[in-house]
Design a protein around this motif. Structure first.
Motif, PDB file in Angstrom:
ATOM      1  N   ALA A 131       0.419  -1.650   0.024  1.00  0.00           N
ATOM      2  CA  ALA A 131      -0.125   0.035   0.438  1.00  0.00           C
ATOM      3  C   ALA A 131       0.807   1.071   0.356  1.00  0.00           C
ATOM      4  CB  ALA A 131      -1.427  -0.152   0.682  1.00  0.00           C
ATOM      5  N   ALA A 132       0.543   2.477  -0.769  1.00  0.00           N
ATOM      6  CA  ALA A 132       1.702   3.195  -1.029  1.00  0.00           C
ATOM      7  C   ALA A 132       0.754   4.631  -1.354  1.00  0.00           C
ATOM      8  CB  ALA A 132       2.587   2.874  -1.679  1.00  0.00           C
ATOM      9  N   PHE A 133       1.335   5.620   0.035  1.00  0.00           N
ATOM     10  CA  PHE A 133       0.104   7.066  -0.941  1.00  0.00           C
ATOM     11  C   PHE A 133       1.582   7.515  -2.451  1.00  0.00           C
ATOM     12  CE2 PHE A 133      -1.399   6.364   3.211  1.00  0.00           C
ATOM     13  CZ  PHE A 133      -2.608   6.716   2.927  1.00  0.00           C
ATOM     14  N   VAL A 134       0.445   8.031  -3.386  1.00  0.00           N
ATOM     15  CA  VAL A 134       1.292   8.373  -4.265  1.00  0.00           C
ATOM     16  C   VAL A 134       0.636   9.752  -5.182  1.00  0.00           C
ATOM     17  CG1 VAL A 134       2.178   6.064  -4.953  1.00  0.00           C
ATOM     18  CG2 VAL A 134       0.284   6.818  -6.118  1.00  0.00           C
ATOM     19  N   LYS A 135       1.716  10.437  -5.999  1.00  0.00           N
ATOM     20  CA  LYS A 135       0.990  11.697  -6.525  1.00  0.00           C
ATOM     21  C   LYS A 135       0.168  11.264  -7.204  1.00  0.00           C
ATOM     22  CE  LYS A 135       5.051  14.907  -5.582  1.00  0.00           C
ATOM     23  NZ  LYS A 135       6.177  15.320  -6.569  1.00  0.00           N
ATOM     24  N   PRO A 136      -1.141  12.244  -7.947  1.00  0.00           N
ATOM     25  CA  PRO A 136      -2.254  11.828  -8.570  1.00  0.00           C
ATOM     26  C   PRO A 136      -1.745  11.362 -10.042  1.00  0.00           C
ATOM     27  CG  PRO A 136      -3.273  13.745  -7.492  1.00  0.00           C
ATOM     28  CD  PRO A 136      -1.277  13.107  -6.892  1.00  0.00           C
ATOM     29  N   ALA A 137       0.093  11.663 -10.428  1.00  0.00           N
ATOM     30  CA  ALA A 137       0.335  12.001 -11.946  1.00  0.00           C
ATOM     31  C   ALA A 137       0.956  10.805 -11.390  1.00  0.00           C
ATOM     32  CB  ALA A 137       1.106  12.745 -11.952  1.00  0.00           C
ATOM     33  N   ASP A 138       1.355  10.354 -10.772  1.00  0.00           N
ATOM     34  CA  ASP A 138       2.326   9.214 -10.813  1.00  0.00           C
ATOM     35  C   ASP A 138       0.876   8.052  -9.540  1.00  0.00           C
ATOM     36  OD1 ASP A 138       4.600   9.596 -10.942  1.00  0.00           O
ATOM     37  OD2 ASP A 138       4.932  10.415  -8.424  1.00  0.00           O
ATOM     38  N   ALA A 139      -0.006   7.596  -9.583  1.00  0.00           N
ATOM     39  CA  ALA A 139      -0.829   6.749  -9.156  1.00  0.00           C
ATOM     40  C   ALA A 139      -1.313   6.386 -10.754  1.00  0.00           C
ATOM     41  CB  ALA A 139      -1.893   7.319  -8.198  1.00  0.00           C
TER      42      ALA A 139
END
Length: 173
Positions: A131-139
């Motif tokens: 599970a990871a939090f990522v920037k919208p563009a990276d998501a």
């Protein structure tokens, strides 16, 4: 020619008539996912062990389970996370593909987790490897095509403050 429905006052006959219709009508698979953010505005993605690519947290509804209950259940089972949903972002009718019939997919707004919740978040069962939090563009880069289209529309719905109805990830109305 189809026979006329029985009088609803005749409860047994009416229930039998409804059961016959229920047995013949199409059933839909239902998926329910959630957009969850951390205090920095990054979005939570999960990496399922049972399919390629990353995904939004959530999953498939069980028989007769409301979509919002399904996503809450999946968050508890997979991440140990209790979330209050803030609203609906998208409803997506997904056309039949491969061996699958059509499906209805929902994305809900799960709001922003506090920093402590975000820091402690870990997969809790064998269905997720990460599970990871990522920037919208990276998501968007990590998601498969169908989910990426739905995800991008969910971000637009979040910004607009109103839910969107989609067909295969594209706005219809």
């Amino acid at each position: 020619m189809r026979r006329t429905a029985p009088d609803p006052a005749d409860t047994d006959a009416w229930n039998a008539y409804l059961a016959e219709g229920n047995a013949r009508q199409a059933r839909k698979r239902v998926a329910a996912d959630v957009l969850l953010r951390d205090p920095d505005g990054r979005l939570l993605l999960v990496n399922p062990t049972y399919k390629p690519g990353w995904d939004l947290p959530g999953g498939m509804a069980e028989a007769n389970e409301p979509p919002e209950d399904a996503v809450r259940r999946e968050l508890i089972e997979e991440l140990g996370l209790h979330v209050t949903l803030l609203g609906l972002l998208v409803v997506d009718w997904v056309a039949p593909h491969g061996p699958w019939d059509d499906q209805i997919a929902f994305i809900f707004d799960g709001g922003t987790l506090d920093q402590d919740q975000a820091d402690r978040l870990r997969p809790r069962d064998e269905e997720l490897s990460e599970a990871a939090f990522v920037k919208p563009a990276d998501a968007a880069d990590r998601l498969r095509d169908r989910m990426r289209r739905r995800f991008e529309q969910a971000l637009k719905a979040l910004e607009a403050g109103r839910p969107l109805y989609l067909r295969d990830g594209a706005p219809v109305m």
